[in-house]
Structure formats: structure tokens, C-alpha cells
Design an enzyme around this catalytic site. Structure first.
Site, PDB file in Angstrom:
ATOM      1  N   LYS A  71     106.642  31.741  97.816  1.00 38.16           N
ATOM      2  CA  LYS A  71     107.567  32.073  96.720  1.00 38.16           C
ATOM      3  C   LYS A  71     107.672  30.959  95.674  1.00 38.16           C
ATOM      4  O   LYS A  71     107.940  31.229  94.509  1.00 38.16           O
ATOM      5  CB  LYS A  71     108.961  32.398  97.270  1.00 38.16           C
ATOM      6  CG  LYS A  71     109.006  33.732  97.996  1.00 38.16           C
ATOM      7  CD  LYS A  71     110.413  34.083  98.457  1.00 38.16           C
ATOM      8  CE  LYS A  71     110.366  35.337  99.305  1.00 38.16           C
ATOM      9  NZ  LYS A  71     111.680  35.761  99.786  1.00 38.16           N
ATOM     10  N   ASN A  92     109.821  36.264  93.823  1.00 37.73           N
ATOM     11  CA  ASN A  92     109.450  37.226  94.871  1.00 37.73           C
ATOM     12  C   ASN A  92     108.892  38.516  94.274  1.00 37.73           C
ATOM     13  O   ASN A  92     108.475  39.402  95.008  1.00 37.73           O
ATOM     14  CB  ASN A  92     110.632  37.527  95.808  1.00 37.73           C
ATOM     15  CG  ASN A  92     111.565  38.574  95.221  1.00 37.73           C
ATOM     16  OD1 ASN A  92     111.785  38.612  94.019  1.00 37.73           O
ATOM     17  ND2 ASN A  92     112.112  39.414  96.069  1.00 37.73           N
ATOM     18  N   ALA A 133     118.933  26.338 104.963  1.00 38.41           N
ATOM     19  CA  ALA A 133     118.752  25.912 103.564  1.00 38.41           C
ATOM     20  C   ALA A 133     117.297  26.119 103.148  1.00 38.41           C
ATOM     21  O   ALA A 133     116.714  25.312 102.439  1.00 38.41           O
ATOM     22  CB  ALA A 133     119.154  24.444 103.404  1.00 38.41           C
ATOM     23  N   GLY A 250     120.711  42.432 107.455  1.00 37.30           N
ATOM     24  CA  GLY A 250     120.087  42.221 106.143  1.00 37.30           C
ATOM     25  C   GLY A 250     119.260  43.382 105.617  1.00 37.30           C
ATOM     26  O   GLY A 250     118.534  43.215 104.624  1.00 37.30           O
TER      27      GLY A 250
HETATM   28  P1  NAP Z   1     112.981  29.417 105.888  1.00 37.43           P
HETATM   29  O1  NAP Z   1     112.521  29.092 104.501  1.00 37.43           O
HETATM   30  O2  NAP Z   1     112.141  29.041 107.055  1.00 37.43           O
HETATM   31  O3  NAP Z   1     114.450  28.773 106.049  1.00 37.43           O
HETATM   32  C1  NAP Z   1     115.173  28.789 107.253  1.00 37.43           C
HETATM   33  C2  NAP Z   1     115.973  27.494 107.329  1.00 37.43           C
HETATM   34  O4  NAP Z   1     116.822  27.523 108.484  1.00 37.43           O
HETATM   35  C3  NAP Z   1     115.083  26.255 107.462  1.00 37.43           C
HETATM   36  O5  NAP Z   1     115.541  25.243 106.608  1.00 37.43           O
HETATM   37  C4  NAP Z   1     115.267  25.876 108.936  1.00 37.43           C
HETATM   38  O6  NAP Z   1     115.060  24.516 109.200  1.00 37.43           O
HETATM   39  C5  NAP Z   1     116.723  26.250 109.133  1.00 37.43           C
HETATM   40  N1  NAP Z   1     117.084  26.357 110.534  1.00 37.43           N
HETATM   41  C6  NAP Z   1     116.301  26.680 111.596  1.00 37.43           C
HETATM   42  N2  NAP Z   1     117.023  26.634 112.721  1.00 37.43           N
HETATM   43  C7  NAP Z   1     118.272  26.266 112.401  1.00 37.43           C
HETATM   44  C8  NAP Z   1     119.461  26.047 113.121  1.00 37.43           C
HETATM   45  N3  NAP Z   1     119.505  26.188 114.448  1.00 37.43           N
HETATM   46  N4  NAP Z   1     120.581  25.686 112.458  1.00 37.43           N
HETATM   47  C9  NAP Z   1     120.554  25.519 111.107  1.00 37.43           C
HETATM   48  N5  NAP Z   1     119.452  25.694 110.365  1.00 37.43           N
HETATM   49  C10 NAP Z   1     118.312  26.081 110.991  1.00 37.43           C
HETATM   50  O7  NAP Z   1     113.217  30.994 106.019  1.00 37.43           O
HETATM   51  P2  NAP Z   1     113.743  31.980 104.883  1.00 37.43           P
HETATM   52  O8  NAP Z   1     112.599  32.554 104.142  1.00 37.43           O
HETATM   53  O9  NAP Z   1     114.841  31.324 104.131  1.00 37.43           O
HETATM   54  O10 NAP Z   1     114.322  33.163 105.791  1.00 37.43           O
HETATM   55  C11 NAP Z   1     115.446  32.958 106.635  1.00 37.43           C
HETATM   56  C12 NAP Z   1     115.773  34.260 107.358  1.00 37.43           C
HETATM   57  O11 NAP Z   1     116.175  35.248 106.418  1.00 37.43           O
HETATM   58  C13 NAP Z   1     114.574  34.863 108.106  1.00 37.43           C
HETATM   59  O12 NAP Z   1     115.042  35.441 109.287  1.00 37.43           O
HETATM   60  C14 NAP Z   1     114.062  35.924 107.164  1.00 37.43           C
HETATM   61  O13 NAP Z   1     113.387  36.969 107.830  1.00 37.43           O
HETATM   62  C15 NAP Z   1     115.374  36.416 106.571  1.00 37.43           C
HETATM   63  N6  NAP Z   1     115.222  37.016 105.237  1.00 37.43           N
HETATM   64  C16 NAP Z   1     115.705  38.271 105.063  1.00 37.43           C
HETATM   65  C17 NAP Z   1     115.617  38.852 103.814  1.00 37.43           C
HETATM   66  C18 NAP Z   1     116.163  40.236 103.624  1.00 37.43           C
HETATM   67  O14 NAP Z   1     115.829  40.877 102.617  1.00 37.43           O
HETATM   68  N7  NAP Z   1     117.023  40.716 104.507  1.00 37.43           N
HETATM   69  C19 NAP Z   1     115.033  38.176 102.738  1.00 37.43           C
HETATM   70  C20 NAP Z   1     114.548  36.874 102.961  1.00 37.43           C
HETATM   71  C21 NAP Z   1     114.650  36.310 104.222  1.00 37.43           C
HETATM   72  P3  NAP Z   1     113.572  24.053 109.656  1.00 37.43           P
HETATM   73  O15 NAP Z   1     112.651  24.343 108.513  1.00 37.43           O
HETATM   74  O16 NAP Z   1     113.768  22.600 109.942  1.00 37.43           O
HETATM   75  O17 NAP Z   1     113.249  24.872 110.881  1.00 37.43           O
END
Ligand code: NAP
Length: 288
Positions: A71, A92, A133, A250
Site C-alpha cells: 500500500k 489501496n 500501528a 470488520g
Molecule cells: P500490519 O500492517 O501487519 O499491522 C499490524 C500491527 O499490529 C503491527 O504493527 C504489529 O506489530 C502489531 N501487533 C502485532 N501483535 C500485536 C500485539 N500483541 N499487541 C499490539 N500490537 C501488535 O497489518 P494491517 O494491514 O494493519 O492489518 C491489521 C489487521 O486488520 C489484519 O488482521 C487485517 O486482516 C485487518 N484488516 C482488515 C480490513 C478490513 O477491511 N476489515 C482492512 C485492512 C486490514 P509487528 O509488526 O511488530 O508484528
């Protein structure tokens, strides 16, 4: 000349699990449009040639979605950005014009906000706590900072607090982020006085994943929103429901970001019948 269908699709890696083809192909079918939405699983080295081909006359592709991990990486291929995508610093949705000019949009933030509004949640004066984040949090935090119904505070906790601080610092170069505070522990999220808790981590996708907030308490007035939609009820949502809080997964965000992306490509507002088909296709896709 070779005949082709107008093509749309999703660029990312991996993308095999995506429900977007079901949703967008349902819309094409309902509208009677002879177009197809495909998956484009690309390795990082394939991005540059893919976008270079996209700009050439004769390419069948007129619109794209972009997902993890590209992205932010696709920003360099855009000829222009929507004001919101520019603020988020991530794209996106890509619209390809007849002259093969690429415009980058971000519908994740507005998709989330549209669903939140549909759930009857007004962000004005509210206290919001966000877990994670990463990319999704980036779009959500941006929309919360820019929405006229300004929240009172947005607290962010990431397992890596440097990452959360870097996110806020980066966004702070483009708009006022003073309402955001990075916290270094789950205790500091002050959940008992929070109005909205958002899980923007992937924790909960696996059956074996823990509930990140086991042992904490939430108020009955609180909305707990988990960005995860598969499984439909994560441990976090179950935990919140057991305490009497309102909950949402979501799927609505996924749906609205898709509707908004389609509207950018087609430059029309979709009517209820088309949106109903898109929603039904998501529900069917999750069941199978
Ligand atoms: P991402 O870029 O990998 O971000 C996730 C963040 O959460 C990372 O900074 C990660 O840290 C952190 N994290 C992991 N374990 C944690 C914990 N125990 N406590 C606190 N923080 C933690 O992923 P993303 O793209 O933002 O997506 C996040 C989630 O949202 C996914 O499940 C995705 O499928 C979902 N999502 C849904 C939609 C929708 O339309 N519903 C859209 C986008 C995303 P590290 O990098 O250090 O692991």
C-alpha cells in the site's frame, strides 16, 4: 487486435484468501458490465514491470486494489493522489484513466468510517483506543484526525511502541495529530473510560490466538470493533460481548472500502441492488 475484457484486480502478496473478486464480480454481473476482477499475486520485484505495463496503451486493466505489503510501496507509481491518500501516505485503490494516468485513492479509512456511522457510532468527543500501528491503523487514525466529528482522544498501543511513535510522527508531517497519544502498555489505554476500542492487529485470525485484553474490563456503553472478519467472532469480540459491550467485526469495513473503490473506478454511485449483491457475495464467500 486482440479482444480483451476490461480488467480490474487486487495487487498484493499473498492474495489467494481475498474475498474482493467475489464482491466486485458480483457488482459487474448485477450491472451487466462485461468486465472481470482478478487476483495479481506479485513478488516485490514484479511490481515495477507490472506498473510500467499498466501505463502502456492497450493494457486491459482500468482499476486496481492494493493490499499488504504494497500500500505504501505503490505510491511512487502514481501520477496523482487523492487528498486523503496523500494524507494517509498509502494507496489501496488505483484508477487508470483512458490516457493511462494512475490516480491513487485510499478507501480503507472512509470504508471504516462509513461502517462506524452505519453502526450508529458518532466519533465527536469520544475516546478511542487502538491496538496495532500498522497499515490499517494508519488509515483509521488519519480519518479520525480529519473527520469533522472530532474525537476527544485517540490512544494507540502497538507491541512495538517505536513503530507507533514513528507512525504518529510521519502522519504529523501532513496534519494535526495532537489528539493522538502513543501508550506503552495496555493499562494505559484506560479501557474503562474508552468509548471505542479497535483491534487493528492480526491477533485473532488464528483459532489459537489469545484475547489480547483478557483480565481487562470494558464499559457496557463501549463499542469494540475488530477489523478481523474471519473468524466472524474473535476471542476479543467474545470477551467484549460477555461484558455487555457492543461489538462488530470488520466485514462492514471490507464491504464499504470495496464499494467506495468500485465507485472510484466507475465514477458512479452504486445503487442498493448492486450493493446488496456485493454484500451477499461476501457472506457466501465467508461460509464456503
Ligand atoms: P500490519 O500492517 O501487519 O499491522 C499490524 C500491527 O499490529 C503491527 O504493527 C504489529 O506489530 C502489531 N501487533 C502485532 N501483535 C500485536 C500485539 N500483541 N499487541 C499490539 N500490537 C501488535 O497489518 P494491517 O494491514 O494493519 O492489518 C491489521 C489487521 O486488520 C489484519 O488482521 C487485517 O486482516 C485487518 N484488516 C482488515 C480490513 C478490513 O477491511 N476489515 C482492512 C485492512 C486490514 P509487528 O509488526 O511488530 O508484528
Amino acid at each position: 487486435m486482440e479482444q480483451y475484457k476490461s480488467t480490474y484486480g487486487l495487487v498484493g502478496y499473498p492474495v489467494q484468501h481475498s474475498l474482493s473478486p467475489l464482491m466486485h464480480n458480483a457488482a459487474f454481473q448485477e450491472l451487466g458490465v462485461d468486465a472481470v476482477y482478478k487476483l495479481f499475486p506479485l513478488q516485490e520485484g514484479e511490481l515495477e514491470p507490472f506498473f510500467s505495463d499498466l501505463k502502456k496503451d492497450g493494457s486491459p486493466i482500468f482499476g486496481l486494489n492494493v493490499t499488504v505489503p504494497y500500500k505504501e510501496k505503490v505510491l511512487v507509481y502514481m501520477d496523482s493522489l487523492s487528498p486523503f491518500a496523500e494524507k494517509v501516505g498509502a494507496v489501496n485503490t488505483v484508477v487508470v484513466s483512458a490516457k493511462r494516468q494512475l490516480t491513487g485513492h485510499n478507501t480503507d479509512g472512509p470504508g471504516f468510517l462509513t461502517h462506524l456511522t452505519e453502526l450508529g457510532f458518532n466519533t465527536a468527543g469520544k475516546r478511542v483506543s487502538i491496538l496495532g500501528a500498522g497499515g490499517a491503523a494508519r488509515a483509521i487514525v488519519t480519518v479520525l484526525c480529519l473527520v469533522p466529528e472530532r474525537p476527544e482522544a485517540v490512544l494507540i498501543y502497538d507491541i512495538d511502541h517505536h513503530k507507533a511513535e514513528a507512525l504518529v510522527q510521519d502522519l504529523g508531517q501532513r496534519f494535526d495529530t495532537r489528539l493522538i497519544k502513543v501508550v506503552h502498555s495496555l493499562d494505559d489505554l484506560n479501557l474503562e473510560i474508552s468509548d471505542l476500542l479497535i483491534n487493528a492487529t492480526p491477533i485473532g485470525m488464528k483459532i489459537s490466538d489469545p484475547c489480547l485484553l483478557e483480565g481487562f474490563q470494558v464499559s457496557r456503553d463501549m463499542l469494540v470493533y475488530d477489523l478481523i472478519y474471519n473468524p466472524a467472532e474473535t476471542r476479543l469480540l467474545k470477551w467484549a460481548k460477555e461484558q455487555g459491550a457492543k461489538t462488530s467485526n470488520g466485514l462492514g469495513m471490507l464491504f464499504y472500502q470495496g464499494v467506495l473503490a468500485f465507485q472510484h473506478w466507475a465514477d458512479v454511485q452504486l445503487d442498493k441492488a448492486v450493493k446488496d449483491k456485493m454484500w451477499a457475495s461476501l457472506k457466501t464467500g465467508l461460509k464456503s
